[in-house]
Enzyme design. Structure first.
Site, PDB file in Angstrom:
ATOM      1  N   LEU A   5      45.226  44.582  47.899  1.00  0.00           N
ATOM      2  CA  LEU A   5      46.334  43.645  48.059  1.00  0.00           C
ATOM      3  C   LEU A   5      46.882  43.100  46.741  1.00  0.00           C
ATOM      4  CD1 LEU A   5      45.092  41.788  51.250  1.00  0.00           C
ATOM      5  CD2 LEU A   5      46.633  43.744  51.079  1.00  0.00           C
ATOM      6  N   CYS A   6      46.410  43.649  45.617  1.00  0.00           N
ATOM      7  CA  CYS A   6      46.951  43.253  44.312  1.00  0.00           C
ATOM      8  C   CYS A   6      48.315  43.892  44.102  1.00  0.00           C
ATOM      9  CB  CYS A   6      46.025  43.715  43.185  1.00  0.00           C
ATOM     10  SG  CYS A   6      44.606  42.668  42.932  1.00  0.00           S
ATOM     11  N   ASP A  32      27.403  53.410  31.913  1.00  0.00           N
ATOM     12  CA  ASP A  32      27.470  54.865  32.071  1.00  0.00           C
ATOM     13  C   ASP A  32      27.060  55.585  30.797  1.00  0.00           C
ATOM     14  OD1 ASP A  32      28.179  57.359  33.413  1.00  0.00           O
ATOM     15  OD2 ASP A  32      29.917  57.380  32.074  1.00  0.00           O
TER      16      ASP A  32
END
Length: 157
Positions: free
Chosen positions: A75-76, A128
């Protein structure tokens, strides 16, 4: 009492209509921390990880994360960011890196989510790149430090 703006009158998910809001300069700053083993921290600090310059790649990843925020968070609003900055503070005593992000634009909605996304994606990238040395790293303390602009004005921790 404040209400959740991402829900309509039926309680359904709703993208907020910002078309009537004024365009103002808006900024947000966020932080996150990644703790690691002394061995992983030393490799990071010396820039001797096999995968390359961890912080340079994490900086680029954080910037890219901010630019992709609306692709990740349903919803951004898609935003035309005018500035994204990601900085690192090496904290040797705690064997951790503090990540601070800053986002800026002129728009009808704020950039807190973009700043949070930048900090978190930078932290995930460090994880990572360093996980071969330390799988027990911890990402924590993700939060907004400050925001400025818009109807609600300025706020900081």
């Amino acid at each position: 009492m404040a209400k959740l703006t991402h829900l309509n009158e039926r309680g359904e998910a709703n993208m907020v209509d910002v078309s009537e809001k004024a365009v103002t300069t808006r900024t947000a700053q966020a932080e996150a921390f990644i703790k690691m083993s002394p061995q992983a921290y030393q490799l990071l600090e010396q820039g001797s990880h096999k995968k390359g310059d961890v912080l340079a790649i994490a900086r680029i990843a954080g910037i890219q994360g901010a630019k992709k925020c609306s692709d990740l968070i349903p919803l951004c609003h898609p935003l035309m960011l005018s500035k994204v900055q990601v900085d690192f503070e090496l904290q040797a005593e705690q064997c951790q890196v503090r990540i601070v992000s800053f986002c800026k634009l002129a728009a009808q909605t704020g950039v807190e989510m973009e700043a949070l996304t930048a900090a978190s994606v930078a932290a995930l990238t460090i994880y990572d790149m360093c996980k071969a040395v330390d799988k027990n790293m911890q990402i924590e303390g993700l939060r907004v430090l400050a925001k400025a602009g818009g109807k609600s004005g300025n706020w900081q921790v």
